[in-house]
Design a protein around this motif. Structure first.
Motif, PDB file in Angstrom:
ATOM      1  N   ARG A   1       6.889   4.928  -7.739  1.00  0.00           N
ATOM      2  CA  ARG A   1       6.152   3.748  -8.209  1.00  0.00           C
ATOM      3  C   ARG A   1       5.520   3.001  -7.035  1.00  0.00           C
ATOM      4  O   ARG A   1       6.038   3.018  -5.932  1.00  0.00           O
ATOM      5  CB  ARG A   1       7.111   2.780  -8.914  1.00  0.00           C
ATOM      6  CG  ARG A   1       7.525   3.208 -10.280  1.00  0.00           C
ATOM      7  CD  ARG A   1       6.497   2.807 -11.310  1.00  0.00           C
ATOM      8  NE  ARG A   1       6.973   3.156 -12.641  1.00  0.00           N
ATOM      9  CZ  ARG A   1       7.591   2.304 -13.442  1.00  0.00           C
ATOM     10  NH1 ARG A   1       7.790   1.062 -13.065  1.00  0.00           N
ATOM     11  NH2 ARG A   1       8.011   2.683 -14.633  1.00  0.00           N
ATOM     12  N   ARG A   2       4.420   2.312  -7.344  1.00  0.00           N
ATOM     13  CA  ARG A   2       3.888   1.384  -6.350  1.00  0.00           C
ATOM     14  C   ARG A   2       4.684   0.096  -6.435  1.00  0.00           C
ATOM     15  O   ARG A   2       5.224  -0.241  -7.482  1.00  0.00           O
ATOM     16  CB  ARG A   2       2.413   1.119  -6.608  1.00  0.00           C
ATOM     17  CG  ARG A   2       1.559   2.183  -5.992  1.00  0.00           C
ATOM     18  CD  ARG A   2       0.148   1.764  -5.726  1.00  0.00           C
ATOM     19  NE  ARG A   2      -0.265   0.513  -6.333  1.00  0.00           N
ATOM     20  CZ  ARG A   2      -1.474   0.335  -6.831  1.00  0.00           C
ATOM     21  NH1 ARG A   2      -2.333   1.302  -6.812  1.00  0.00           N
ATOM     22  NH2 ARG A   2      -1.818  -0.829  -7.331  1.00  0.00           N
ATOM     23  N   THR A   3       4.736  -0.631  -5.315  1.00  0.00           N
ATOM     24  CA  THR A   3       5.648  -1.770  -5.280  1.00  0.00           C
ATOM     25  C   THR A   3       5.184  -2.931  -6.148  1.00  0.00           C
ATOM     26  O   THR A   3       5.936  -3.855  -6.391  1.00  0.00           O
ATOM     27  CB  THR A   3       5.847  -2.268  -3.836  1.00  0.00           C
ATOM     28  OG1 THR A   3       4.570  -2.493  -3.270  1.00  0.00           O
ATOM     29  CG2 THR A   3       6.601  -1.263  -3.013  1.00  0.00           C
TER      30      THR A   3
ATOM     31  N   GLY B   1      -4.175  -3.580  -5.943  1.00  0.00           N
ATOM     32  CA  GLY B   1      -2.917  -3.284  -5.273  1.00  0.00           C
ATOM     33  C   GLY B   1      -2.312  -4.500  -4.603  1.00  0.00           C
ATOM     34  O   GLY B   1      -1.160  -4.830  -4.838  1.00  0.00           O
TER      35      GLY B   1
ATOM     36  N   THR C   1       4.395   3.456  -1.630  1.00  0.00           N
ATOM     37  CA  THR C   1       5.272   3.568  -2.790  1.00  0.00           C
ATOM     38  C   THR C   1       6.679   3.114  -2.402  1.00  0.00           C
ATOM     39  O   THR C   1       6.961   2.851  -1.227  1.00  0.00           O
ATOM     40  CB  THR C   1       5.370   5.020  -3.275  1.00  0.00           C
ATOM     41  OG1 THR C   1       5.928   5.801  -2.217  1.00  0.00           O
ATOM     42  CG2 THR C   1       4.013   5.581  -3.652  1.00  0.00           C
TER      43      THR C   1
ATOM     44  N   HIS D   1       0.823  -1.210   0.000  1.00  0.00           N
ATOM     45  CA  HIS D   1       0.000   0.000   0.000  1.00  0.00           C
ATOM     46  C   HIS D   1       0.857   1.260   0.000  1.00  0.00           C
ATOM     47  O   HIS D   1       0.326   2.361   0.041  1.00  0.00           O
ATOM     48  CB  HIS D   1      -0.958  -0.016   1.188  1.00  0.00           C
ATOM     49  CG  HIS D   1      -0.266  -0.126   2.521  1.00  0.00           C
ATOM     50  ND1 HIS D   1       0.428  -1.246   2.904  1.00  0.00           N
ATOM     51  CD2 HIS D   1      -0.164   0.743   3.542  1.00  0.00           C
ATOM     52  CE1 HIS D   1       0.924  -1.058   4.114  1.00  0.00           C
ATOM     53  NE2 HIS D   1       0.581   0.143   4.530  1.00  0.00           N
TER      54      HIS D   1
END
Lengths: 267, 368, 307
Positions: free
Chosen positions: B143-145, C305, B105, B103
């Protein structure tokens, strides 16, 4: 060893709250069942253990009629809902996307999103007119209404089961010279059976439990067990209601338990 | 287990002493760790090497604070850390699965530990930037992981664990999820980061090649025990036990008879009747039957002579070298590894009678 | 001879036809006994009310919708806000929000507790949540009544403990409705919460502790964001039926503490104002839709996500 331990999964106090929750969930039900065995005439005092109110309820003609009616409605509605849901599930799973697919899916699940009271009064409006036009005022309205709200519940487990089924088995059967109907009867249907049973049981319990829609759709003298109880709650309550409720409760719990074990075996 | 070559002036970062981890009670009790003692020095790249289930990860998790020993003490710079929960230990972990927060970055992941330590905003920003630079991830900070590759995730995990400048960095098989080429690259990167930051690295792996390439020292573990601690050279060339010799690289085992010991060097008689000298672990004085190991690259195939003789059974070509399997006259098989040269073949073919010449100093007597 | 493309096209057509035929019974039943009547009701909300219930067919009127929020004085025709309706609307929203928060406060630790049990016993705990969930809503409401009434378990217990001297009247108050709704809808909060907590990767929790986060920080910064989809789903599942609750306020709230559903019923009974009832029903549905929309927007934002 008395060394301090650190358990990453523990959050302080959560266990206590959880146990409180479980106690809170079961305390009222337990009270209700205990009072069903009350020999006293009123709910205010405990008059000793007795099965008196169970006999009383069982011999009450109105209770018998309501129970019988509930059963007829639940069996008819669950059966029709399961058949319709199975057919719809076959048409909406394991297919490449086609125009209308998501519409069907949304439409079938729509009854879940409408508050019960809204559906109930809408049905009241429509059925009142139909009753005048046709002169028919039998159980058909209740069965139809129950079938409609049972369809999404029956559809859910059947669809889930179908989605987990390997289409190559059916292809193999077709490869072994089985015509489409035989493939369905000899391969698809047996594999789908646990889903169908689960769907039927869900629909059955949902129908049996319904109060609001039945209350608004029923004609005079068409009480189901829940609407009968709702009516009784307005008056002075005797432990007879507890006895009915306790019996009803045992039936529901039994059904859910069976359902639980069927699902467990499958997994 | 006594340290084979103690360096008295090096300071100890992590000292595990007499560690026992037991699951269950009574006769069915399972010992995951059985009286393990290792001392890891400051600024050292230390590797716990062993097959899965040997207890290496359990030991690592104890140092991190996620498991507790049944017996024994763990000291960090001389201080017993048994009472400290993981979030109070100045130790960070690079997890096997990276465990990046999905959740957050990349930037937020690296900043997490610093925020928890209550660093000032400006300091956090500077530190995160520095860390992202160290692992070459500056451009992907926002970036998101789930939008980065496995290799990049590995770098982020490393930056996140290094950011709070821990006294010790634990790495739990961090390279196992990467493909071969990336793994080779990261081995060099890790080594570079360790020497740049000067942080003590404790690295867990089951890959002996990885261990030999990267480590200053290695502890070889099996079935909850530490079998040998030493430099890669020690471990490879002077394996103390059969398991160590077998687990690391390829080796030949020869049963031999002890003839005598002179000045710490053993004289042994090979099955062929020929006597050779073999080195011994310090203080070890066996008698009677013994097992001697010879690495395949320390022997040479010869047409005549040699200490052993047999018939070529199989020739396997490996590009850089060739493995020649020789069936010895006494029944067992001996492997010789020969460097390939451009001009000629290995010089023998299957079925040929050949001799084997063992290089002086190549043989080692195993402790039983 | 038909070309291959022609055969493929025909095959596809026949498949589509079969799929529609198969789904027809379900779609038909749902239409005539669930969705269709909603449109009839919508039409009714724009008609003039009949003198003895029902409507005057074909006679267009906005009175139904007007009366949702306003009332006209019979004598001087002044328009004022319909205080009675507004207070019922306010009670419905307020009680539903409190119910949602209360079930979250109880359900979150409970779901977490279940999710951290050993795998073998977890199923049993979930089963214990499911049993009340499948028990008749009326029976559960009735059971709550027996706990909170003056001679009920709660008052008896408090008096026995000496905390109070005479029973606290809870029945027929907003508190009674609140107790009933929390009790009845609690499983609807626990189940989706548990579903997302079961998927919670405890290695992330471990990583949090490794990075100097204490218990509270791990809960707030790691666990909470990761199980957010479950929190949102549970809140919707509790809020929506709370808003439309009919049985609970009727049994526990008595005659005076109405909620929206009871107000709607009133219009089809003693109130004899079907257009108003229809308009109120559609308003309730719109409120529910807004809540759903919030859910969908939340779900798509945090979706994808974490798998």
């Amino acid at each position: 060893m008395a060394k301090p331990r650190f358990d990453i999964r523990v959050q302080p106090g959560f266990g206590t709250v959880a146990l409180f929750t479980f106690a809170m969930l079961y305390l009222p039900i337990a009270t209700l069942v205990v009072y069903a065995f009350n020999a006293s005439d009123s709910l205010s005092s405990w008059g000793g253990f007795s099965l008196h109110w169970f006999y009383e309820a069982a011999e009450n003609q109105a209770v018998q009629d309501a129970a019988w009616r509930s059963l007829i409605i639940a069996v008819s509605a669950a059966t029709m809902a399961t058949i319709a849901a199975t057919m719809a599930a076959l048409a909406t799973t394991r297919t490449p996307p086609y125009p209308g697919l998501s519409f069907k899916y949304a439409f079938i699940n729509l009854p879940l999103m409408v508050p019960e009271i809204v559906t109930a009064v809408a049905l009241l409006i429509v059925f009142a007119k139909v009753k005048v036009w046709t002169g028919y005022s039998g159980l058909g309205y209740l069965i139809l209404a129950h079938t409609a709200f049972c369809i999404p519940f029956a559809y859910l487990p059947i669809r889930a089961r179908l989605e987990g089924m390997d289409q190559s088995l059916e292809r193999a059967a077709a490869d072994l010279y089985a015509p489409p109907w035989q493939v369905f009867r000899r391969v698809t249907l047996p594999l789908l059976r646990p889903g169908i049973i689960a769907g039927f049981m869900l629909a059955f319990v949902i129908s049996l439990d319904d109060v609001v829609i039945s209350e608004f759709v029923k004609s005079g003298g068409q009480d189901t067990l829940p609407t009968y109880m709702l009516g009784q709650l307005r008056r002075a309550v005797t432990p007879e209601i507890n006895a009915i409720a306790a019996a009803f409760l045992v039936l529901s719990v039994a059904l859910v338990t069976v359902f639980f074990f069927i699902n467990r075996k499958k997994a | 287990m006594p340290e084979p070559s103690p360096v008295p002036d090096a300071r100890i970062a992590v000292d595990c002493h007499g560690i026992v981890k037991q699951f269950g009670e009574g006769p069915r009790a399972l010992r995951a760790l059985d009286n393990v003692s290792v001392a890891i020095r400051e600024n050292e790249f230390f590797t716990l090497l062993g097959p899965s289930g040997c207890g290496k990860t359990t030991l690592l998790r104890m140092i991190a604070g996620f498991e507790y020993p049944t017996e024994g003490t763990i000291r960090l710079h001389g201080e017993d850390i048994a009472g400290l929960p993981p979030f109070k230990r100045p130790i960070n972990t690079v997890f096997q699965s990276y465990a990046l927060f999905p959740h957050l970055t990349v930037w937020e992941n690296v900043a997490f530990g610093l925020q928890m330590l209550g660093w000032a905003k400006g300091k956090i920003e500077a530190r995160v930037a520095e860390m992202l630079k160290l692992v070459h991830m500056e451009e992907l900070a926002q970036r998101r992981t789930d939008q980065i590759s496995g290799g990049q995730a590995q770098r982020v995990a490393l930056a996140r664990a290094l950011a709070p400048a821990p006294k010790v960095l634990l790495l739990d098989e961090p390279l196992s999820a990467l493909d071969y080429k990336l793994r080779k690259e990261m081995q060099i990167e890790l080594k570079r980061m360790q020497s740049e930051t000067g942080i003590t690295f404790i690295f867990v792996t089951h890959d002996q090649e990885e261990a030999l390439t990267m480590s200053d020292r290695i502890a070889v573990m099996s079935k909850g025990r530490v079998l040998q601690v030493g430099t890669p050279w020690d471990i490879y060339d002077k394996p103390a036990e059969r398991f160590v010799a077998d687990f690391i690289g390829e080796t030949n085992f020869l049963s031999a008879a002890m003839v005598g010991i002179e000045e710490g060097v053993a004289r042994v008689r090979l099955p062929s009747g020929i006597e050779i000298s073999a080195s011994l672990a310090e203080g070890y004085r066996p008698a009677g039957e013994a097992t001697v190991v010879v690495r395949p690259e320390h022997a040479r195939m010869v047409t005549t002579g040699g200490q052993l003789s047999g018939v070529v059974e199989n020739i396997v070509y490996f590009g850089t070298d060739t493995h020649i399997h020789v069936k010895l006259d006494q029944g067992s098989t001996f492997m010789v590894r020969q460097q390939n040269s451009r001009s000629k073949s290995c010089g023998a073919s299957v079925g040929d009678r050949v001799g084997i010449d063992i290089a002086p100093d190549a043989a080692q007597v195993l402790r039983d | 001879m038909a070309s291959a493309a022609e055969i493929a096209r025909r095959d596809e057509q026949s498949k589509t036809r079969t799929r529609w035929l198969l789904s027809l019974p379900a779609l038909f039943i749902v239409f005539i006994a669930a969705i269709g009547p909603l449109f009839v009701m919508l039409a009714y909300s724009f008609m003039a009310k009949g003198d003895y219930g029902d409507v005057k067919p074909g006679e267009f009127s906005l009175d139904g919708w007007f009366s949702v929020l306003f009332q006209r004085d019979i004598f001087d025709d002044t328009v004022t806000l319909a205080d009675a309706h507004l207070s019922i609307l306010w009670r419905s929203v307020r009680l539903s929000v409190i119910t949602t928060l209360a079930t979250l406060a109880l359900g979150f630790p409970t779901a977490y507790f279940i999710a951290t049990r050993p795998r073998s016993t977890r199923e049993v705990w979930v089963f214990l949540i499911t049993i009340p969930f499948w028990t008749n809503l009326l029976i559960r409401t009735f059971a709550m009544q027996q706990v909170i009434r003056n001679e009920g378990v709660l008052n008896t217990l408090l008096m026995w403990l000496g905390i109070i001297n005479e029973p606290i009247p809870i029945m027929y108050t907003d508190w009674a409705i609140l107790f009933g709704m929390v009790y009845v809808y609690l499983p609807l909060m626990v189940l989706p919460l548990y579903a997302s907590m079961e998927k919670l990767d405890f290695r992330l929790v471990e990583a949090g502790y490794d990075l100097y986060a204490g218990r509270l920080a791990v809960l707030r910064r790691i666990i909470l964001p990761l199980v957010k989809p479950g929190i949102v789903a549970g809140s919707i599942l509790v809020f929506v039926p709370s808003l439309g609750a009919y049985v609970i306020p009727r049994v526990l709230g008595g005659g005076k503490n109405l909620m929206l559903a009871n107000l709607i019923e009133l219009q089809f009974g003693a109130g004899r104002n079907w257009p108003l009832g229809a308009a109120l029903s559609i308003s309730l549905m719109l409120l529910v839709m807004v809540a759903m929309l919030v859910y969908v927007r939340n779900a798509t934002r945090s979706g994808g996500g974490h798998g």
